[in-house]
Each structure stands twice: as structure tokens, then as C-alpha cells.
Design an enzyme around this catalytic site. Structure first.
Site, PDB file in Angstrom:
ATOM      1  N   GLU B  62      17.551  21.801  -6.359  1.00 23.96           N
ATOM      2  CA  GLU B  62      16.785  20.563  -6.446  1.00 23.96           C
ATOM      3  C   GLU B  62      16.159  20.409  -7.786  1.00 23.96           C
ATOM      4  O   GLU B  62      15.968  19.197  -8.289  1.00 23.96           O
ATOM      5  CB  GLU B  62      15.442  20.994  -5.344  1.00 23.96           C
ATOM      6  CG  GLU B  62      16.018  20.825  -3.966  1.00 23.96           C
ATOM      7  CD  GLU B  62      16.622  21.992  -3.370  1.00 23.96           C
ATOM      8  OE1 GLU B  62      16.901  22.900  -4.070  1.00 23.96           O
ATOM      9  OE2 GLU B  62      17.192  21.661  -2.228  1.00 23.96           O
ATOM     10  N   HIS B 131      10.690  22.916   6.980  1.00 29.85           N
ATOM     11  CA  HIS B 131      11.412  21.647   7.030  1.00 29.85           C
ATOM     12  C   HIS B 131      10.397  20.534   7.226  1.00 29.85           C
ATOM     13  O   HIS B 131      10.945  19.170   7.279  1.00 29.85           O
ATOM     14  CB  HIS B 131      12.823  21.784   7.941  1.00 29.85           C
ATOM     15  CG  HIS B 131      13.827  22.469   7.276  1.00 29.85           C
ATOM     16  ND1 HIS B 131      13.813  23.848   7.213  1.00 29.85           N
ATOM     17  CD2 HIS B 131      14.914  22.221   6.676  1.00 29.85           C
ATOM     18  CE1 HIS B 131      14.872  24.298   6.835  1.00 29.85           C
ATOM     19  NE2 HIS B 131      15.607  23.179   6.375  1.00 29.85           N
TER      20      HIS B 131
END
Lengths: 320, 325
Positions: B62, B131
């Protein structure tokens, strides 16, 4: 590799300029109220900036870090605008917004000095991606210190650059200290360059105080990048003469160690080589030194006489 | 008019902008391969249309994905990168917070960073808190970032097209449940500007300021309350930064009552900012104390009854409104 005389002169010039520039800062930052914030210097490491940037073209980009002064000067940044920014004046290259720790000089393709350790490599990957995407014949150099190679972002970036064959050169200026930690305290691998093996890219160890060796190795990495063969990790072994910052008392750096590395100063080395092979005469060298001195004095005068920004200017430049 | 889920609307926006501007590219984890091979998902099929040069599957990295966007945008490209889930913002946050948001300022206005970071958010998918975690208030707290959080497919398409054309970094947050809630999307090309809020339902009795998936909750509550003679005005912020203070204030000046509704947790949530704007700008118009309806201060749990407890619903909103009527 035969190095043209003009290149040697360029490297000598930027070695001397970076040294003189920072020697002035060492003194100026002691004066109360003169320069805001921290002062972090690359004194003793100038061969890396001078040698690497001499291997680059104006369209090549650099992303730099805490010890940016020699990189930026060698990439062609205006010493007046740099000095004024270090003084946090309105005439500085970033209108006083960045100070010495975030100098950004996009006009010479040096758009980012990041002082988040490890912040540079992902951005360099993006800059190199743009060069590849547009099929430009140019590369991006990312200067990091040894400490940055223990940040996760460094590894993510090197891996991505490797997988995508990006035209980027990761330059690790290993000055033996990350903050107050010696190399062996923070990294088990003897060479930072050994880490390249994990990403299947070349890792090269070079004497970072030998300007001509720095230049040659950067030229090779650049040619490799332009040939589409991807990134190279070059580790330049050098030494941090000063503390992490000028406020650092350096109690953890042995005096004999500092003295030994000062004896290996990159300036007499290149100067000596050039005098010996006739690249420069004693008179021409003296003239060059006087010219550099005048350049730095002018930069200081410019910075000191420049106004501070008006307070309300703080609100400008957040959004485009 | 075509009926699309938000993911399909996003997909259309990406196709149109990539066709219009060769500098636009897409990068992220799985954006070019089968993991997203579902018509409801935003990047499905793009690689067939634009090829692997412009639809870049990345390693699971990321920080590198976000840094890719920062560096490429400084050079003039228009990256649209995906951070797969909003909680993974933490892994990309140095690049977004310390670099995307600050480098223009640090350059004294010389550089710009026309990038978009798309993130999927929202509870209700049973995946639990790593999540599902709405972090829009974090992004809104970083000067230099624009923050967009659409509540309808049509808004998502028009706003994403504007985000791609915007010369600044834009954080674009898509609620995943909205991928599965088709709505009308104009057939012709259009843009929706970043900034203005949208009054999705006019009403005279109470203002509900909301965004993203909670827009649907507000509509359900409005229908019920209308049967009881209470007319709710729904202000859909659509963008948190820049914040359309005038539309909020004008609505509260008209109705005299305010409830702010969001799915994110309560403490430090963006409802606090909206409330402060109203207290500073329309205090004299308030007929009653304002209320917040938000997720509780807990991580999003996985078990369905626990997750349903977490997500604010119309009954909570109706109860809050009745307290101040």
C-alpha cells in the site's frame, strides 16, 4: 571510462560549493534567531551528490532526504533561493513554507526533499513510473540514508521498481550512523547493497568518498535503467562528520573515527587527482575557490536581506 | 435511464476518463485480474479495454501504491489508485498524509498532485473491523486532501470524473454495500463538482446531514416520519472537504433542528465538525439541541447481530429526531 574534463570540473565545483555552503550554515545556525528549526548537514558526504548528479541529465529527477544540500546544489538549484529558503524567507525556493528540511526545487526536477525517513523511495517509484509510461529517456535517483533501508516503504518501493523494471537508481549514502545508531546496531547485513539480492537487482558497493568512482557507478546504473533493465541499488560507503543534526553532541561517535574519515575527505582526493593529471592548475583552482566563496557570500547576503513572508501567506498554496 | 450499482458507475467514470485523457492510469491490488471479475466491482474489465500498461496490478504494497500516485502525479500523470479497504489507509497513510497532502504546500505552490485514492469502506459485509472501518474523518483532518464520499451511483460517477480532473489529491471513499444497490445514472456524460452538498429531499421540520450509505437510512426514516407529519430535509454532503457550510446552515436556518447521521464511530467523527459549524453559524436558529446518530465507539464486529447493532438504522434516527421535535 574516460571522464571528460568538463565533468571533472563540474564535480569539483559542486564539491567545493556544497562544502562552503554548509560550513557557512554550521556557523550561521549557532546565531540565535538566524535560522529557524533544525540544521542537518551532509558535510563529508558531498562526493555522492556531486558524483551522482554529474551523471544525470536535466530531465532526470532526484528525490532527496535530510542531507539534501549537496544533492540539490549539484542538480542545479539556485544557491540564493536555497539559502533564502533555509533562512525561511519569502524569496526562498518555497516561499518560506519548507525551510531546510523540505526543500523542493521542481524546476530542476528535484521536486521533493522528504524528512520522513523512508518517504522518498515510493515517490521515486512514481516519478520513474511516469518516465517509463511516457517512454522518456530519463531516470529518477532516490537518495536515502542507511537508516531508511530499515523502513518498510523502502522495501515495498524497491520490490515494485524491480517487478516493473522502472528506471530508478536507489542511492544509499551509508554514513555509518542512523540517528545515534551505528550500522551494526541497526542492520545485520554487512552491506546495505546485499539487500538488493532479495529483489533480484544489482547491488553495488562503492567508495562514497571517491567522487570519480561515484560518477562511474551512477553512469552505469543510469545506462542500465535506460536500457529497460530496471533499478540498481548503489551503496556509497561514507561517513557523517557532523552529528545527526547540529544540536547533536556526537557523544557516540569516537573522535578517532571522525578524524580517520576526515583524513579521507573527498575534496583533497579529487583536487589532488585533478592537479596530478593536469586537469586543473593551482592558479585555476584558487580562482575557482574564490568564485565559490563569493557565490556563497552572495547567497547569504541575499537571504539575510530578503523579507520574511507576511503572516497571511501561510494560508496560500494548500490547494491548486 | 440506465440502472447501475455504484461499482458499475465508478467503472463507467474510469472508462470515460481514461478514454478522454491518456495520462489517466489505474493501479492497485487485483485491479487487472480475476479477483475483481464481477460486474458489480469497479475495475472489472478495464484491463481488456485499456491493457496492462494503463491498468497496473500491483504487489500487496500500500505504501508503494500511494507513493506511485504521489510521484507520478507530480510528473503530470493522473493516477487513480485503489487501496482495497479503508482500514488499509494506515499502510498508505505516510504517503497520503505526509506527502500527497503536504508536498504542494512545501513547494510553495510550484508542484501539484492530481491523484485520486479510491478506498472501499463500510460495515455490513460481515468481514469484521480490519476490513470495515470508516476513516473519512482522518482524511478530512489533513489539510491538502479533498474527501469525497458519494451516496448514490449517479453521484459517484459524476464526482469521480471531477476528482480525476481535479489538480489536487482526492480521497474517494465507496461504500461496498452500495455496489449492490442499483440506482439511476444518466446515459449522457456529466460531471458533478466537488464541493457542493445536495439537498436530496426538501423538508421544513428537521435537517438531517449525512453522506454515503447512511443516505438510504435517512430516506427510510423520512418516509416513516412523513406519515406522522414530520418533513425531513436531507442534506447529502457528498464531499466532506471542501465542506459546503452554506447549504448546511441555510437548511438549519429553515428547519431549526439538526441531526447528523454517519456510520463511522462517534468520538472524533465528522458529525462533530458539522455540529460545530452549525453552532458557530446558526445557533440562533436552533429550536432544540442538535443530535448525532453514529456508529458506537467500538470496532466493527463480524457476527451478523453484532454488526447490525453497530450500523445506525432508521429507528435510531427517528428516535433522535423525536427527542428534539
Amino acid at each position: 571510462m574516460e571522464i571528460p574534463l568538463a565533468k571533472k570540473m563540474e564535480m569539483l565545483r559542486f564539491l567545493l560549493l556544497a562544502r562552503r555552503f554548509e560550513e557557512s550554515l554550521t556557523e550561521l545556525c549557532k546565531i540565535e534567531g538566524k535560522i529557524p528549526g533544525m540544521m542537518i548537514l551532509c558535510t563529508g558526504q558531498e562526493a555522492v551528490g556531486a558524483g551522482v548528479c554529474a551523471a544525470l541529465q536535466p530531465t532526470d529527477a532526484i528525490i532527496t532526504n535530510h542531507r539534501s544540500h549537496s544533492h540539490l546544489l549539484a542538480k542545479g538549484a539556485d544557491p540564493n533561493a536555497l539559502m533564502a529558503e533555509i533562512f525561511c524567507k519569502r524569496t526562498g525556493c518555497n516561499k518560506g513554507k519548507s525551510g531546510t528540511l523540505h526543500l523542493a526545487v521542481p524546476e530542476v526536477n528535484a521536486p521533493c526533499t522528504t524528512t520522513v525517513v523512508g518517504g522518498g523511495p515510493p515517490i521515486a517509484v512514481g516519478r520513474a513510473f511516469a518516465q517509463q509510461y511516457r517512454k522518456e529517456q530519463s531516470v529518477t535517483v532516490c537518495f536515502v540514508g542507511d537508516g531508511a533501508t530499515n523502513e518498510g516503504s523502502f522495501h515495498e518501493a524497491v520490490n515494485l521498481a524491480s517487478v516493473w523494471h522502472l528506471p530508478v537508481i536507489f542511492v544509499c549514502e551509508n554514513n555509518m550512523y542512523a540517528g545515534a545508531q551505528r550500522h551494526e546496531e541497526h542492520t545485520k547485513a554487512e552491506n546495505i547493497a546485499d539487500r538488493a539480492a532479495g529483489y533480484a537487482i544489482p547491488g553495488v558497493v562503492v567508495d562514497g568518498n571517491d567522487t570519480l568512482a561515484v560518477y562511474r557507478s551512477a553512469m552505469e546504473a543510469r545506462a542500465r535503467a535506460l536500457a529497460g533493465e530496471g533499478p540498481t541499488l548503489i551503496e556509497y560507503k561514507t561517513y557523517r562528520w557532523r552529528g545527526h543534526g547540529e544540536a547533536d553532541p556526537q557523544i557516540y561517535q569516537p573522535k578517532e573515527e571522525i578524524a580517520a574519515w576526515q583524513a579521507r575527505c573527498p575534496i583533497p582526493k579529487l583536487r589532488g587527482d585533478m592537479l596530478a593529471d593536469g586537469s586543473i592548475s593551482t592558479e585555476a583552482l584558487k580562482a575557482l575557490e574564490a568564485q565559490i566563496d563569493a557565490l556563497v557570500q552572495e547567497a547569504i547576503r541575499f537571504a539575510e536581506e530578503s523579507p520574511y513572508p507576511e503572516p497571511h501567506e501561510a494560508l496560500e498554496d494548500v490547494f491548486a | 435511464m440506465q440502472q447501475l450499482g455504484m461499482g458499475q458507475a465508478v467503472n463507467q467514470a474510469l472508462r470515460e476518463e481514461m478514454t478522454r485523457d491518456p495520462d489517466v492510469f489505474v493501479a492497485g491490488e487485483g485491479v487487472g485480474v480475476g479477483i475483481h471479475d464481477n460486474p458489480m466491482f469497479p475495475t472489472a474489465g478495464l484491463i481488456d479495454a485499456f491493457g496492462p500498461e494503463r491498468i497496473r496490478d500491483t504487489p500487496v504494497s500500500e505504501a508503494a501504491i500511494a507513493g506511485l500516485a504521489v510521484g507520478a502525479s507530480e510528473a503530470g500523470l493522473k493516477p487513480v489508485v485503489e487501496i482495497m479497504f479503508n482500514p488499509f489507509f494506515t499502510l498508505a497513510s505516510d504517503m497520503i498524509v505526509n506527502h500527497a497532502a503536504k508536498l504542494r504546500y512545501l513547494s510553495g505552490g510550484k508542484s501539484s498532485f492530481p491523484l485520486v485514492v479510491r478506498m472501499k469502506s463500510g460495515a455490513g459485509i460481515g468481514a469484521g473491523c480490519q476490513h470495515s472501518h470508516n476513516l473519512e474523518a482522518w482524511a478530512a483532518h489533513c489539510p491538502g486532501l479533498k474527501v469525497v464520499m458519494p451516496g448514490t451511483p449517479a453521484d459517484a460517477k459524476g464526482l469521480l470524473k471531477s476528482a480525476i480532473r481535479d489538480p489536487n489529491p482526492v480521497i474517494f471513499i465507496e461504500d461496498m454495500l452500495l455496489y449492490f444497490a442499483p440506482g439511476p445514472v444518466p446515459d449522457e456524460e456529466y460531471l458533478i463538482p466537488i464541493g457542493p452538498a445536495d439537498i436530496k429531499r426538501p423538508g421544513k421540520d428537521v435537517t438531517v446531514v449525512t453522506w454515503s450509505k447512511m443516505l438510504g437510512v435517512a430516506f427510510k426514516a423520512a418516509e416513516q416520519l412523513a406519515q406522522e407529519g414530520v418533513e425531513m430535509e436531507i442534506v447529502d454532503l457528498r464531499t466532506l472537504v471542501p465542506l459546503d457550510k452554506e447549504t448546511i446552515l441555510n437548511s438549519v436556518r429553515k428547519t431549526g433542528r439538526l441531526v447528523v447521521l454517519h456510520e463511522a464511530t462517534r468520538t472524533g467523527g465528522f458529525a462533530g465538525e458539522v455540529a460545530a459549524v452549525v453552532m458557530e453559524g446558526a445557533f440562533d436558529s436552533l429550536k432544540a439541541p442538535l443530535r448525532r446518530v453514529t456508529g458506537p465507539d467500538i470496532p466493527v464486529p463480524a457476527s451478523p447481530p453484532l454488526e447490525r447493532f453497530y450500523i445506525p438504522d432508521e429507528q435510531q434516527l427517528i428516535a433522535a429526531i423525536k427527542e428534539i421535535m
